[in-house]
Design a protein around this motif. Structure first.
Motif, PDB file in Angstrom:
ATOM      1  N   TYR A   1       0.957  -1.274  -0.145  1.00  0.00           N
ATOM      2  CA  TYR A   1       0.080   0.096  -0.112  1.00  0.00           C
ATOM      3  C   TYR A   1       0.843   1.195   0.038  1.00  0.00           C
ATOM      4  CZ  TYR A   1      -4.197  -2.780   1.334  1.00  0.00           C
ATOM      5  OH  TYR A   1      -5.009  -3.969   1.429  1.00  0.00           O
ATOM      6  N   SER A   2       0.394   2.233  -0.600  1.00  0.00           N
ATOM      7  CA  SER A   2       1.141   3.545  -0.583  1.00  0.00           C
ATOM      8  C   SER A   2       0.123   4.679  -0.506  1.00  0.00           C
ATOM      9  CB  SER A   2       2.031   3.551  -2.041  1.00  0.00           C
ATOM     10  OG  SER A   2       2.756   4.896  -2.040  1.00  0.00           O
ATOM     11  N   PHE A   3       0.692   5.688  -0.036  1.00  0.00           N
ATOM     12  CA  PHE A   3      -0.160   7.041   0.218  1.00  0.00           C
ATOM     13  C   PHE A   3       0.812   8.183   0.010  1.00  0.00           C
ATOM     14  CE2 PHE A   3      -1.106  10.756   2.697  1.00  0.00           C
ATOM     15  CZ  PHE A   3      -2.394  11.071   2.110  1.00  0.00           C
ATOM     16  N   HIS A   4       0.326   9.231  -0.769  1.00  0.00           N
ATOM     17  CA  HIS A   4       1.015  10.443  -1.079  1.00  0.00           C
ATOM     18  C   HIS A   4       0.205  11.530  -0.922  1.00  0.00           C
ATOM     19  CE1 HIS A   4      -0.306   9.923  -5.200  1.00  0.00           C
ATOM     20  NE2 HIS A   4      -0.028  11.243  -5.223  1.00  0.00           N
ATOM     21  N   PHE A   5       0.644  12.648  -0.401  1.00  0.00           N
ATOM     22  CA  PHE A   5       0.064  14.004  -0.547  1.00  0.00           C
ATOM     23  C   PHE A   5       1.190  15.133  -0.622  1.00  0.00           C
ATOM     24  CE2 PHE A   5      -1.208  18.014   1.610  1.00  0.00           C
ATOM     25  CZ  PHE A   5      -2.430  18.290   1.200  1.00  0.00           C
ATOM     26  N   PHE A   6       0.943  16.004  -1.732  1.00  0.00           N
ATOM     27  CA  PHE A   6       1.889  16.863  -2.043  1.00  0.00           C
ATOM     28  C   PHE A   6       1.563  17.949  -2.428  1.00  0.00           C
ATOM     29  CE2 PHE A   6       4.640  18.685  -5.467  1.00  0.00           C
ATOM     30  CZ  PHE A   6       5.904  18.731  -4.683  1.00  0.00           C
ATOM     31  N   VAL A   7       2.190  19.142  -2.112  1.00  0.00           N
ATOM     32  CA  VAL A   7       1.530  20.686  -2.312  1.00  0.00           C
ATOM     33  C   VAL A   7       2.777  21.446  -2.605  1.00  0.00           C
ATOM     34  CG1 VAL A   7       0.439  22.692  -1.105  1.00  0.00           C
ATOM     35  CG2 VAL A   7      -0.167  20.380  -0.497  1.00  0.00           C
ATOM     36  N   ALA A   8       2.454  22.395  -3.660  1.00  0.00           N
ATOM     37  CA  ALA A   8       3.630  23.019  -4.060  1.00  0.00           C
ATOM     38  C   ALA A   8       3.020  24.517  -4.246  1.00  0.00           C
ATOM     39  CB  ALA A   8       3.967  22.554  -5.208  1.00  0.00           C
ATOM     40  N   ARG A   9       4.012  25.412  -4.086  1.00  0.00           N
ATOM     41  CA  ARG A   9       3.827  26.840  -4.265  1.00  0.00           C
ATOM     42  C   ARG A   9       2.728  27.274  -3.419  1.00  0.00           C
ATOM     43  NH1 ARG A   9       3.231  27.496 -10.779  1.00  0.00           N
ATOM     44  NH2 ARG A   9       5.014  26.457 -11.475  1.00  0.00           N
ATOM     45  N   LEU A  10       2.844  27.191  -2.019  1.00  0.00           N
ATOM     46  CA  LEU A  10       2.073  27.745  -1.074  1.00  0.00           C
ATOM     47  C   LEU A  10       2.817  28.850  -0.318  1.00  0.00           C
ATOM     48  CD1 LEU A  10      -0.962  27.370  -0.323  1.00  0.00           C
ATOM     49  CD2 LEU A  10      -0.006  25.408   1.388  1.00  0.00           C
ATOM     50  N   GLY A  11       2.746  29.876  -0.679  1.00  0.00           N
ATOM     51  CA  GLY A  11       3.762  30.971   0.101  1.00  0.00           C
ATOM     52  C   GLY A  11       5.081  30.526  -0.030  1.00  0.00           C
ATOM     53  N   ILE A  12       6.011  30.601   1.190  1.00  0.00           N
ATOM     54  CA  ILE A  12       6.984  30.292   1.306  1.00  0.00           C
ATOM     55  C   ILE A  12       7.372  28.883   1.169  1.00  0.00           C
ATOM     56  CG2 ILE A  12       7.011  29.846   3.787  1.00  0.00           C
ATOM     57  CD1 ILE A  12       9.861  31.263   3.871  1.00  0.00           C
ATOM     58  N   ILE A  13       6.419  27.857   1.084  1.00  0.00           N
ATOM     59  CA  ILE A  13       6.616  26.498   0.873  1.00  0.00           C
ATOM     60  C   ILE A  13       6.505  26.238  -0.586  1.00  0.00           C
ATOM     61  CG2 ILE A  13       5.522  24.285   1.378  1.00  0.00           C
ATOM     62  CD1 ILE A  13       4.141  25.385   3.864  1.00  0.00           C
ATOM     63  N   LYS A  14       7.626  25.993  -0.892  1.00  0.00           N
ATOM     64  CA  LYS A  14       7.910  25.548  -2.448  1.00  0.00           C
ATOM     65  C   LYS A  14       7.265  24.154  -2.659  1.00  0.00           C
ATOM     66  CE  LYS A  14      11.106  25.172  -6.179  1.00  0.00           C
ATOM     67  NZ  LYS A  14      12.625  25.272  -6.565  1.00  0.00           N
ATOM     68  N   ALA A  15       7.514  23.300  -1.807  1.00  0.00           N
ATOM     69  CA  ALA A  15       6.945  21.872  -1.694  1.00  0.00           C
ATOM     70  C   ALA A  15       7.051  21.336  -0.460  1.00  0.00           C
ATOM     71  CB  ALA A  15       7.969  20.926  -2.659  1.00  0.00           C
ATOM     72  N   LEU A  16       5.908  20.583  -0.211  1.00  0.00           N
ATOM     73  CA  LEU A  16       5.597  19.893   1.116  1.00  0.00           C
ATOM     74  C   LEU A  16       5.137  18.414   0.649  1.00  0.00           C
ATOM     75  CD1 LEU A  16       5.107  19.637   4.187  1.00  0.00           C
ATOM     76  CD2 LEU A  16       2.778  20.423   3.772  1.00  0.00           C
ATOM     77  N   ALA A  17       5.755  17.392   1.116  1.00  0.00           N
ATOM     78  CA  ALA A  17       5.632  15.817   0.741  1.00  0.00           C
ATOM     79  C   ALA A  17       5.094  15.217   2.224  1.00  0.00           C
ATOM     80  CB  ALA A  17       6.595  15.433  -0.047  1.00  0.00           C
ATOM     81  N   LEU A  18       4.222  14.406   2.173  1.00  0.00           N
ATOM     82  CA  LEU A  18       3.727  13.725   3.297  1.00  0.00           C
ATOM     83  C   LEU A  18       3.564  12.151   2.588  1.00  0.00           C
ATOM     84  CD1 LEU A  18       1.257  16.039   5.149  1.00  0.00           C
ATOM     85  CD2 LEU A  18       3.788  15.690   5.661  1.00  0.00           C
ATOM     86  N   GLY A  19       3.738  11.236   3.477  1.00  0.00           N
ATOM     87  CA  GLY A  19       3.510   9.936   2.979  1.00  0.00           C
ATOM     88  C   GLY A  19       4.778   9.300   1.947  1.00  0.00           C
ATOM     89  N   ASP A  20       4.424   9.052   1.025  1.00  0.00           N
ATOM     90  CA  ASP A  20       5.522   8.232   0.173  1.00  0.00           C
ATOM     91  C   ASP A  20       5.982   9.403  -0.745  1.00  0.00           C
ATOM     92  OD1 ASP A  20       5.184   6.185   1.506  1.00  0.00           O
ATOM     93  OD2 ASP A  20       4.272   5.030  -0.116  1.00  0.00           O
ATOM     94  N   PHE A  21       7.325   9.546  -0.773  1.00  0.00           N
ATOM     95  CA  PHE A  21       8.053  10.836  -1.751  1.00  0.00           C
ATOM     96  C   PHE A  21       9.494  10.178  -2.039  1.00  0.00           C
ATOM     97  CE2 PHE A  21       8.969  11.649   2.594  1.00  0.00           C
ATOM     98  CZ  PHE A  21      10.169  12.018   2.478  1.00  0.00           C
ATOM     99  N   THR A  22      10.003  10.901  -3.070  1.00  0.00           N
ATOM    100  CA  THR A  22      11.553  10.492  -3.414  1.00  0.00           C
ATOM    101  C   THR A  22      12.253  12.020  -3.120  1.00  0.00           C
ATOM    102  OG1 THR A  22      10.918  11.261  -5.704  1.00  0.00           O
ATOM    103  CG2 THR A  22      10.707   9.027  -5.450  1.00  0.00           C
ATOM    104  N   VAL A  23      13.375  11.763  -3.055  1.00  0.00           N
ATOM    105  CA  VAL A  23      14.456  12.725  -2.927  1.00  0.00           C
ATOM    106  C   VAL A  23      15.457  12.667  -3.781  1.00  0.00           C
ATOM    107  CG1 VAL A  23      15.875  13.657  -1.174  1.00  0.00           C
ATOM    108  CG2 VAL A  23      13.792  12.794  -0.272  1.00  0.00           C
ATOM    109  N   ASN A  24      15.785  13.778  -4.600  1.00  0.00           N
ATOM    110  CA  ASN A  24      16.818  13.960  -5.534  1.00  0.00           C
ATOM    111  C   ASN A  24      17.830  15.108  -5.053  1.00  0.00           C
ATOM    112  OD1 ASN A  24      15.473  11.807  -7.196  1.00  0.00           O
ATOM    113  ND2 ASN A  24      13.881  13.689  -7.353  1.00  0.00           N
TER     114      ASN A  24
END
Length: 696
Positions: free
Chosen positions: A212-235
């Motif tokens: 099972y996998s869940f992801h929640f991702f928000v971008a361009r929210l004021g000073i927050i360029k990206a917010l990732a909760l759950g499953d995400f990748t990092v580069n």
């Protein structure tokens, strides 16, 4: 011969009916996937690349307001071309029409054709929206997929003797995913996956699906360029320390040598290994950008007895995601991995510089098998990496690189350049020097090795647009391994060359001719000494591929490939050959059903001469099987627009596409296929697949 003619006849019967929605994949894309499958089978389950491609087809990127990261996400532009476009836009302002793309330095016709399906030119700016407004108007996509191999393999036969291994579950493969995407600034979704052979709502998998996998991702929210909760990748940087998104290596796209992706990305693919689970955030203020993330997750790993620990030691990480037999389930989630890391980056008009670090901690001791090639492998319960990466554009030269170290002060360096010599000529150069003892967990750099370790080398690529109809590319890669490798009991070296000519005599026809030569070293069999002697292994491939639009909706594609494989110290040269014919039917207007088909013949001297070929499949699927021995392969894809077919109406609030695929490989002169638990009696192996896509 009669069978060949019969199957070709069957193929042309099927192409007379409406067929597949998607056009044939580009030759470069096919080669990238095929080369990836040769060394990273699990990577083909990462369909984030395909998801992003589909998103930009439905919602083209406004190129007048696109950021650096968005342009890089298109996967169509080199680092130099991105910087050349941004410089053009800063100097002359927003573009008025798509035709203006031809005026951008370094952008040739091939680049423009490649990017056009994914962009628009408009003065309508994408204004920042509050979070609550993003929950309406996005794309909701529900995918349900079923697959099965009709023939029963030995693994599904319960053994008569106790303790013998077998598959506990059914042969069914099940996949469910719901994803919501609003302009790539709000994305969330759920995924469930069951592999063939895994139990379902019983035994080890009483919770239903194995993954099972869940992801929640928000971008361009004021000073927050990206917010990732759950499953995400990092580069990070160029992949020496951390790179979890899909990244291609050598192919005919000889200028595509730079790693380009957002630092944080949501993850919702079926692969069960290469991602983080927890939370990550990127904050941006002016030219500064800061990323932090924390991940705590369980991994499947092979545990062996160890005198220093009651819990045993981890001899290897299991990346396949298979939990079919009792032994595979015992290894499931046997290791807890904690990862903490971050990056600080400054981006100017012409470049950037960043500092990144990551620390891993494991709940058990990691101790690789006691083999000479593992002398410098990861050992212990923790690992820390740090790196500095950069990129800079000066006139027609784009420079980039990364310098990394681990907690034992082992170093790794990678530096590259993409240079535009002329409007019709460009070169790429990449040098890497990676210590034999350097270690990273999720590194994926532009190297010959699967992972960035124990390698020195230099790569050079050349791209020439000789005319509007003729394009020539070539690369040479020379590399050396300072220490031993698996099946190579001595320091070794190798080389890899490619020359390819693409010819497009008109808008309807495209063909390419490619020659690739690769030489490495490997242990020679039967030496009779404790340490194996090594010798050269060479493989030479010659390929001819052509596609043409026969009529408005009908496209035919064919490929013929021959390879020669030779080991020093052995007699004879192994050979491999394949040829296939594809047919695609794309009607000018939407019809109720469509599909495509392939007929393929292959013949090789053995497994070492196996040949990988990219197959067309349902959306969000990649299929790159390999073939050896002698036989035939055919498949048929059919796509039904279910609601239009049932309701006889042109427009519905919900789109429902049903994809069906039938594929079969028939071997000549064999009484079984596969080996071990995957052994199937008989000379054929089939596959059936259904995929329902609801676009809400």
């Amino acid at each position: 011969m009669k069978r060949v003619l019969l199957l070709y006849g069957m193929l042309f019967i099927f192409i007379s009916a409406p067929a597949q929605e998607n056009e044939p994949a580009s030759s470069t894309t096919e080669q990238q996937w095929e080369n990836t499958a040769r060394t990273e089978d699990a990577a083909t389950e990462d369909d984030s690349y395909l998801q992003q491609e589909e998103h930009f087809k439905k919602h083209p990127l406004n190129i007048n307001t696109a950021t650096v990261e968005e342009l890089e996400e298109l996967n169509c532009l080199t680092g130099l071309q991105v910087q050349q476009f941004l410089a053009y836009r800063r100097l002359l302002g927003e573009l008025i029409d798509r035709y203006e793309l031809q005026a951008i330095p370094g952008w040739d016709i091939a680049t423009i054709k490649k990017i056009l399906p994914y962009i628009i030119v408009t003065d309508n700016r994408n204004l920042a929206e509050k979070l609550r407004t993003r929950w309406r108007g996005g794309d909701g996509v529900l995918i349900a997929r079923y697959g099965r191999i009709p023939e029963e393999s030995k693994g599904y036969e319960k053994p008569l003797t106790s303790g013998a291994s077998y598959y506990l579950g059914s042969r069914d493969r099940l996949f469910l995913r719901y994803s919501y995407n609003y302009k790539n600034v709000l994305r969330w979704g759920l995924l469930a996956d069951k592999d063939a052979g895994e139990q379902f709502f019983k035994g080890y998998q009483r919770q239903g699906f194995d993954f099972y996998s869940f992801h929640f991702f928000v971008a361009r929210l004021g000073i927050i360029k990206a917010l990732a909760l759950g499953d995400f990748t990092v580069n990070f940087g160029q992949g020496l320390v951390q790179w979890q998104s899909l990244a291609f290596k050598k192919s005919a796209d000889v200028l595509n040598i730079k790693r380009q992706a957002a630092t944080l990305r949501p993850y919702n693919s079926a692969g069960e290994y290469n991602f983080h689970r927890g939370a990550g955030i990127t904050l941006q203020k002016a030219n500064w950008e800061t990323t932090f993330f924390l991940s705590i997750r369980k991994l499947s790993a092979n545990t062996v007895p160890d005198s220093s620990s009651d819990d045993g030691a981890i001899s290897s990480f299991l990346t396949s995601g298979y939990h079919r037999s009792a032994s595979e389930n015992e290894d499931r989630n046997s290791l807890r991995q904690t990862a903490l890391g971050g990056k600080i980056q400054y981006r100017g008009d012409n470049g950037l510089v960043g500092i990144s670090a990551i620390h891993y901690h494991f709940s058990k001791l990691v101790q690789k098998a006691d083999e000479p090639y593992n002398l410098f492998a990861l050992k212990g319960t923790s690992l820390t990496n740090a790196a500095i990466d950069y990129s800079y554009t000066w006139r027609n030269i784009h420079l980039f690189g990364e310098a990394a170290t681990d907690d034992a002060a082992n170093k790794a360096f990678l530096n590259g350049a993409i240079i535009s010599l002329h409007t019709k000529a460009a070169v790429s150069i990449l040098h890497r020097q990676i210590s034999r003892a350097y270690r990273s967990i999720n590194g994926s750099a532009f190297t010959e090795n699967t992972f960035p370790v124990n390698e020195n080398g230099i790569y050079t690529g050349l791209s020439l647009n000789i005319s509007n109809s003729l394009h020539l590319v070539a690369y040479a890669d020379i590399f050396r391994y300072p220490w031993l490798k698996y099946r190579v009991d001595a320091p070794s070296a190798g080389r890899d060359y490619l020359v390819q000519a693409d010819f497009r005599p008109n808008k309807q026809t495209n063909l390419y001719l490619a020659y690739r030569s690769e030489t490495k070293m490997i242990n020679l069999p039967g030496t009779g000494v404790a340490t194996s002697l090594t010798g050269h292994v060479s493989r030479n491939d010659f390929r001819l591929q052509a596609s043409t639009v026969v009529s408005g909706p009908l496209t035919l594609k064919t490929r013929s490939e021959i390879s020669w494989y030779n080991k020093d110290g052995t007699t004879g040269t192994g050979q491999g050959f394949t040829t296939y014919l594809d047919a695609y039917y794309k009607p000018s207007r939407k019809q109720y059903w469509r599909g495509n088909a392939r007929l393929q013949y292959f013949e090789t001297s053995g497994f070492d001469e196996r040949i990988y070929t990219y197959e067309a499949d349902a959306p969000y699927n990649s299929s790159i099987p390999f073939y050896y021995d002698r036989g035939m392969r055919y498949y048929i894809n059919i796509n039904l627009d279910v609601l239009r077919l049932l309701n006889k109406i042109k427009k519905t609030p919900v789109n429902a596409d049903l994809w069906l695929k039938w594929a079969q490989t028939i071997y000549s002169g064999k009484t079984f296929t596969g080996s071990g638990l995957d052994k199937i009696d008989g000379n054929h192996r089939s596959e059936i697949k259904f995929e329902l896509i609801l676009s809400l």
